[in-house]
Enzyme design. Structure first.
Site, PDB file in Angstrom:
ATOM      1  N   SER A  33      42.295  39.869  55.373  1.00 21.14           N
ATOM      2  CA  SER A  33      41.185  39.969  54.414  1.00 21.14           C
ATOM      3  C   SER A  33      40.270  38.756  54.420  1.00 21.14           C
ATOM      4  CB  SER A  33      41.732  40.184  53.000  1.00 21.14           C
ATOM      5  OG  SER A  33      42.578  39.113  52.619  1.00 21.14           O
ATOM      6  N   ASP A 336      37.887  35.231  43.906  1.00 23.94           N
ATOM      7  CA  ASP A 336      38.682  36.169  43.108  1.00 23.94           C
ATOM      8  C   ASP A 336      40.129  35.750  42.867  1.00 23.94           C
ATOM      9  OD1 ASP A 336      39.758  36.462  45.620  1.00 23.94           O
ATOM     10  OD2 ASP A 336      39.263  38.591  45.838  1.00 23.94           O
ATOM     11  N   HIS A 339      40.687  34.731  47.584  1.00 23.01           N
ATOM     12  CA  HIS A 339      39.655  34.709  48.624  1.00 23.01           C
ATOM     13  C   HIS A 339      38.533  33.771  48.187  1.00 23.01           C
ATOM     14  CE1 HIS A 339      41.481  38.842  48.916  1.00 23.01           C
ATOM     15  NE2 HIS A 339      41.650  38.406  50.159  1.00 23.01           N
TER      16      HIS A 339
END
Length: 373
Positions: A33, A336, A339
Site C-alpha cells: 500500500s 491516516d 500511510h
C-alpha cells in the site's frame, strides 16, 4: 571504476532535466500500500475498501484512486521526474504498459499465503498478492510491452525497477493478530529477506539492470502502533517518541536487506542495485519535520481529529463516516495512521533522487540543487 562511472552517470541524470526525461524506457514497480496506485480500484473502488473512500485522493486527484494517501505516492513523483506518465496499475484492463506498470497492491506481503497459514495466520492475510505473484503479473504483461524475450531483455536494460517496500505486512499480520511473540517474528526475518532477494534476482534474470530496493519504514513511529500499543514505561520510547521494540524489528529487517543487496551487487557486477532508506528519512521527518517543509511528525491528518496524542482511533479511521480530515495535509507527515501524505512522499522522492537517502550515491553531486524537470 566502471561501477563508479555508472553511479556518476545516474546521479547526473537525476539532477538534469534534459537527461532525466530520457533516462528510462519505463518504470516497473512492485510493493504494497505504500506504492499501490489502484490495483484494487481498476473498476472503481469497492465500498468495503476504507482507503478507497473520500477523503483519500483529495489533495491531488480530487477523488479516491486506490492510493492510500491524500494524493500521490513516491512512484508518482519518480515517474514525473523522469518524464514518464504515472504508472498505471497492472490490473487495469486494456492499459498501455510500455512506459511502465505498477504491480504493487494493498495488503501485499513478501511471503505467500501458505507461509502465514502454517503459522496460524491464514485469517490475517486478506490479499493474495505477494512478491512472487506480482512478478508473475509482470511476466504476463511483458508480451504487450516488448514482444520477444530478447527484445524484452533489451527494453528492461533501459528501465527502472523498484522492488518494495516489502516486509511491512509480513510483520503487521502477526503483530496485529496478537498470536505471535516479537521474538518469534524476528526469526522470520532472514527468510523474508531471502525471498525479497530471490525476487530481485528473478527480475535481474528478466533483464533488470537498474533496481531500487527500499527498506521498511520505522513502524514504531506510526500513530496506529503508538495508539494500539502504548506503554507506561518511558524507556519503551526513543528520543523522538517512537516505540523501540517495533523500530528494532524494522532496523533488523533493513540491516539484513542491505547485506542481501550488497551480496547481489557482488554477484551481478553489471547491475546497479540501490538501497532506498525509508527508515532513516521517515525517522528524520519525525525528528525535524520543519526541515522537510512539514509541521507535524506524529499526528494524523485524517482520522479521529482531536482525540488522544495522535488523532488516531481505530474505530474512526480515515475513510470511515466518523472520521475527519485536516485542512492542511501539506503540513503533515502521516495521513491516516500508517500511510504518509502526498507532501511526505514528495520529500521522500527528492531524498532518493538527490542520493541523501538512496545509496550508492555521490556526495559531491548530492550538494547540487535538485532540479525537477
Amino acid at each position: 571504476m566502471l561501477e563508479a562511472a555508472a553511479a556518476v552517470l545516474f546521479f547526473l541524470a537525476v539532477v538534469s532535466p534534459v537527461v532525466s526525461s530520457q533516462s528510462y524506457n519505463a518504470i516497473f514497480s512492485f510493493g504494497d500500500s505504500i506504492s499501490d496506485t489502484g490495483n484494487l480500484c481498476t473498476s472503481g473502488c469497492p465500498s468495503w475498501l476504507t482507503t478507497g473512500q473520500p477523503p483519500y485522493g483529495n489533495t491531488y486527484f480530487r477523488r479516491p484512486t486506490g492510493r492510500c494517501t491524500d494524493g500521490r505516492v513516491v512512484i508518482d513523483f519518480l515517474a514525473d521526474h523522469f518524464g514518464l506518465p504515472m504508472l498505471p496499475p497492472s490490473k487495469a484492463s486494456g492499459g498501455d504498459f510500455k512506459k511502465g506498470a505498477n504491480m504493487a497492491i494493498i495488503g501485499a506481503t513478501t511471503m505467500n499465503f501458505d507461509f502465514f497459514q502454517k503459522h496460524g495466520l491464514g485469517n490475517s492475510i486478506w490479499n493474495n498478492g505477494p512478491l512472487g505473484t506480482q512478478i508473475q503479473w509482470f511476466q504476463q504483461l511483458t508480451p504487450s510491452i516488448c514482444g520477444t524475450d530478447s527484445d524484452c531483455k533489451s527494453y528492461f536494460n533501459s528501465s527502472l525497477f523498484i522492488v518494495g517496500e516489502f516486509g511491512g505486512n509480513d510483520y503487521n499480520a502477526p503483530i496485529f493478530s496478537g498470536k505471535v511473540s516479537m521474538a518469534e517474528i524476528r526469526t522470520w526475518v532472514p527468510q523474508i529477506i531471502d525471498t525479497i532477494a530471490s525476487g530481485v534476482e528473478t527480475l535481474i534474470g528478466l533483464g533488470a539492470v537498474e533496481v531500487v530496493v527500499p527498506g521498511v519504514l520505522p513502524i514504531g513511529c506510526f500513530p496506529l502502533y503508538l495508539t494500539l500499543y502504548p506503554s507506561s514505561n518511558k524507556d519503551d520510547y526513543d528520543e523522538i517518541g517512537c516505540l523501540k521494540s517495533f523500530n528494532d524489528l524494522s532496523s533488523y529487517h533493513n540491516e539484513l536487506l542491505k547485506t542481501a543487496v550488497s551480496r547481489l551487487q557482488t554477484k551481478y557486477p553489471g547491475v546497479r542495485l540501490m538501497y532506498a532508506d525509508f527508515y532513516a528519512q521517515v525517522a528524520d521527518m519525525v525528528r525535524s519535520p520543519d526541515k522537510f517543509g512539514l509541521k507535524y511528525g506524529l499526528k494524523v491528518c485524517c482520522g479521529a481529529g482531536g482525540q488522544g496524542s495522535y488523532n488516531y482511533n481505530n474505530g474512526k479511521r480515515c475513510g470511515m463516516p466518523e472520521s475527519s480530515a485536516c485542512d492542511d495535509p501539506e503540513n503533515y507527515l502521516v495521513w491516516d495512521g500508517i500511510h504518509l501524505t502526498d507532501a511526505a512522499y514528495n520529500a521522500i522522492a527528492d531524498g532518493w533522487l538527490d542520493g541523501t537517502y538512496c545509496s550508492p550515491g555521490n556526495p559531491a553531486l548530492n550538494k547540487l540543487p535538485l532540479i525537477i524537470g
